[in-house]
Design an enzyme around this catalytic site. Structure first.
Site, PDB file in Angstrom:
ATOM      1  CE  LYS A  13      -1.940  -1.010   3.935  1.00  0.00           C
ATOM      2  NZ  LYS A  13      -1.153  -2.221   4.236  1.00  0.00           N
ATOM      3  NE  ARG A  88      -3.829  -0.780  10.007  1.00  0.00           N
ATOM      4  CZ  ARG A  88      -2.776  -0.207   9.417  1.00  0.00           C
ATOM      5  NH1 ARG A  88      -2.795   1.063   9.107  1.00  0.00           N
ATOM      6  NH2 ARG A  88      -1.711  -0.921   9.146  1.00  0.00           N
ATOM      7  NE  ARG A 126       7.318  -2.532   6.365  1.00  0.00           N
ATOM      8  CZ  ARG A 126       5.987  -2.397   6.412  1.00  0.00           C
ATOM      9  NH1 ARG A 126       5.322  -1.864   5.395  1.00  0.00           N
ATOM     10  NH2 ARG A 126       5.322  -2.794   7.477  1.00  0.00           N
ATOM     11  NE  ARG A 159       6.742  -0.118  10.305  1.00  0.00           N
ATOM     12  CZ  ARG A 159       5.636  -0.093   9.544  1.00  0.00           C
ATOM     13  NH1 ARG A 159       5.675   0.457   8.342  1.00  0.00           N
ATOM     14  NH2 ARG A 159       4.504  -0.585   9.980  1.00  0.00           N
ATOM     15  NE  ARG A 170       1.974  -4.301  11.955  1.00  0.00           N
ATOM     16  CZ  ARG A 170       2.767  -4.043  10.925  1.00  0.00           C
ATOM     17  NH1 ARG A 170       3.898  -4.694  10.781  1.00  0.00           N
ATOM     18  NH2 ARG A 170       2.437  -3.131  10.068  1.00  0.00           N
TER      19      ARG A 170
HETATM   20  P1  ADP Z   1       1.659  -1.237   7.410  1.00  0.00           P
HETATM   21  O1  ADP Z   1       2.253  -0.356   6.345  1.00  0.00           O
HETATM   22  O2  ADP Z   1       2.571  -2.355   7.753  1.00  0.00           O
HETATM   23  O3  ADP Z   1       0.274  -1.728   7.025  1.00  0.00           O
HETATM   24  P2  ADP Z   1       1.235   1.181   8.912  1.00  0.00           P
HETATM   25  O4  ADP Z   1       2.480   1.945   8.754  1.00  0.00           O
HETATM   26  O5  ADP Z   1       0.058   1.567   8.061  1.00  0.00           O
HETATM   27  O6  ADP Z   1       1.530  -0.370   8.731  1.00  0.00           O
HETATM   28  O7  ADP Z   1       0.750   1.237  10.417  1.00  0.00           O
HETATM   29  C1  ADP Z   1       1.638   0.926  11.474  1.00  0.00           C
HETATM   30  C2  ADP Z   1       0.876   0.945  12.790  1.00  0.00           C
HETATM   31  O8  ADP Z   1       0.292   2.248  13.002  1.00  0.00           O
HETATM   32  C3  ADP Z   1      -0.303  -0.010  12.917  1.00  0.00           C
HETATM   33  O9  ADP Z   1       0.092  -1.320  13.275  1.00  0.00           O
HETATM   34  C4  ADP Z   1      -1.116   0.661  14.022  1.00  0.00           C
HETATM   35  O10 ADP Z   1      -0.514   0.461  15.291  1.00  0.00           O
HETATM   36  C5  ADP Z   1      -0.950   2.142  13.669  1.00  0.00           C
HETATM   37  N1  ADP Z   1      -2.011   2.600  12.745  1.00  0.00           N
HETATM   38  C6  ADP Z   1      -1.818   3.148  11.521  1.00  0.00           C
HETATM   39  N2  ADP Z   1      -2.989   3.439  10.938  1.00  0.00           N
HETATM   40  C7  ADP Z   1      -3.952   3.066  11.829  1.00  0.00           C
HETATM   41  C8  ADP Z   1      -5.379   3.084  11.805  1.00  0.00           C
HETATM   42  N3  ADP Z   1      -6.051   3.548  10.742  1.00  0.00           N
HETATM   43  N4  ADP Z   1      -6.044   2.612  12.891  1.00  0.00           N
HETATM   44  C9  ADP Z   1      -5.387   2.149  13.963  1.00  0.00           C
HETATM   45  N5  ADP Z   1      -4.052   2.085  14.057  1.00  0.00           N
HETATM   46  C10 ADP Z   1      -3.326   2.540  12.993  1.00  0.00           C
HETATM   47  P1  ADP Z   2       2.297  -1.825   3.199  1.00  0.00           P
HETATM   48  O1  ADP Z   2       2.285  -0.325   3.208  1.00  0.00           O
HETATM   49  O2  ADP Z   2       1.062  -2.406   2.558  1.00  0.00           O
HETATM   50  O3  ADP Z   2       2.553  -2.420   4.557  1.00  0.00           O
HETATM   51  P2  ADP Z   2       4.860  -1.564   1.779  1.00  0.00           P
HETATM   52  O4  ADP Z   2       4.572  -0.711   0.612  1.00  0.00           O
HETATM   53  O5  ADP Z   2       5.582  -0.959   2.926  1.00  0.00           O
HETATM   54  O6  ADP Z   2       3.496  -2.310   2.269  1.00  0.00           O
HETATM   55  O7  ADP Z   2       5.670  -2.843   1.249  1.00  0.00           O
HETATM   56  C1  ADP Z   2       6.114  -3.856   2.159  1.00  0.00           C
HETATM   57  C2  ADP Z   2       7.515  -4.313   1.762  1.00  0.00           C
HETATM   58  O8  ADP Z   2       7.445  -5.025   0.516  1.00  0.00           O
HETATM   59  C3  ADP Z   2       8.507  -3.168   1.532  1.00  0.00           C
HETATM   60  O9  ADP Z   2       9.783  -3.612   1.948  1.00  0.00           O
HETATM   61  C4  ADP Z   2       8.471  -2.945   0.023  1.00  0.00           C
HETATM   62  O10 ADP Z   2       9.713  -2.445  -0.477  1.00  0.00           O
HETATM   63  C5  ADP Z   2       8.185  -4.350  -0.502  1.00  0.00           C
HETATM   64  N1  ADP Z   2       7.322  -4.366  -1.688  1.00  0.00           N
HETATM   65  C6  ADP Z   2       6.287  -3.541  -1.979  1.00  0.00           C
HETATM   66  N2  ADP Z   2       5.722  -3.874  -3.155  1.00  0.00           N
HETATM   67  C7  ADP Z   2       6.397  -4.955  -3.625  1.00  0.00           C
HETATM   68  C8  ADP Z   2       6.294  -5.776  -4.805  1.00  0.00           C
HETATM   69  N3  ADP Z   2       5.353  -5.543  -5.745  1.00  0.00           N
HETATM   70  N4  ADP Z   2       7.158  -6.793  -4.945  1.00  0.00           N
HETATM   71  C9  ADP Z   2       8.107  -7.035  -4.010  1.00  0.00           C
HETATM   72  N5  ADP Z   2       8.270  -6.314  -2.884  1.00  0.00           N
HETATM   73  C10 ADP Z   2       7.421  -5.280  -2.681  1.00  0.00           C
END
Ligand code: ADP
Ligand code: ADP
Length: 215
Positions: A13, A88, A126, A159, A170
């Site tokens: 995302k 979320r 990541r 992270r 998660r």
């Molecule tokens: P990821 O990219 O791995 O999906 P995020 O960076 O979006 O994770 O979020 C990291 C953390 O921030 C979540 O595990 C949660 O603790 C908090 N968080 C982010 N967005 C939300 C939301 N919309 N509602 C609740 N917690 C959130």
């Molecule tokens: P999210 O925000 O949904 O948690 P991220 O965009 O942070 O996901 O991506 C999670 C991890 O996977 C990062 O290390 C990113 O560089 C990698 N990644 C994202 N898209 C791809 C893809 N299409 N193929 C392989 N690795 C990816």
């Protein structure tokens, strides 16, 4: 142009939201980045959410709703925005619908699908720049110099919530609290399913094409 990205942690995302935001010329609103920035700055919000985030727990709805409610009213959001990591929960989606931003049926809602083994591979590899929040992957998107941010030379870190035990929690919270949003939005909008298990560029091309087609 208003866009919502749905999908589990690791689906891509953030990666895609950043690229699509640059393409469309609208801001990306990443709630995860906003909360991590609050933690880095030691603000009252940061102190409140740090113990939750490092254990991979969701932050309470009212905190997120206030944060996003304020952000979407800023001037740079007047012509649209991309939401990454919000909503979320169904409660967050319902609040978003009452923020006076128009019918969600006119928005682009993307559901990015990636198999669980690949999510685990992506999250464990990541790496993240604590200064500018740029995201890398040890094999899929390595920085030019190992362990160092291409953009500002800061040392990359993993992270806390990407460590194995926290990731399990998660993903289970995602299944219970966030996956139901797909049904919520299917009833109200045209949710476009995107196969996220392809190269970053292939996924981006699909998103660029889809946003051109009216919802
Ligand atoms: P990821 O990219 O791995 O999906 P995020 O960076 O979006 O994770 O979020 C990291 C953390 O921030 C979540 O595990 C949660 O603790 C908090 N968080 C982010 N967005 C939300 C939301 N919309 N509602 C609740 N917690 C959130
Ligand atoms: P999210 O925000 O949904 O948690 P991220 O965009 O942070 O996901 O991506 C999670 C991890 O996977 C990062 O290390 C990113 O560089 C990698 N990644 C994202 N898209 C791809 C893809 N299409 N193929 C392989 N690795 C990816």
């Amino acid at each position: 142009m208003r866009v919502i990205f749905l999908g589990p942690p690791g689906a891509g995302k953030g990666t895609q939201a950043a690229k699509l935001a640059a393409h469309l010329g609208v801001p990306r609103i990443s709630t995860g980045d906003m909360l991590r920035e609050a933690i880095a700055n030691g603000t009252p919000l940061g102190r409140q959410v740090e113990p939750l985030m490092e254990r991979g727990k969701l932050v309470p709805d009212d905190v997120l709703i206030a944060l996003v409610g304020e952000r979407v009213r800023e001037d740079d959001c007047a012509h649209g925005f991309i939401l990454d990591g919000f909503p979320r929960t169904v409660a967050q989606a319902e609040s978003l619908a009452s923020m006076g931003l128009g019918e969600v049926s006119a928005w682009s809602v993307f559901q990015i699908e990636v198999p669980r083994e690949e999510l685990l591979r992506r999250l464990s590899g990541r790496r993240w720049c604590p200064r500018c929040q740029a995201t890398y992957h040890v094999t899929s998107r390595p920085p030019r110099q190992e362990g160092v941010c291409d953009l500002d030379g800061t040392s990359l870190i993993q992270r806390e919530d990407d460590k194995e035990t926290v990731v399990a929690r998660r993903l289970s919270d995602y299944d219970q609290q966030t996956a139901p949003l797909v049904t919520y939005y299917r009833e109200r909008a045209n949710v476009r399913r995107v196969d996220g298990n392809r190269s970053m560029d292939a996924v981006l091309e699909d998103l660029k094409t889809a946003v051109e087609v009216p919802a």
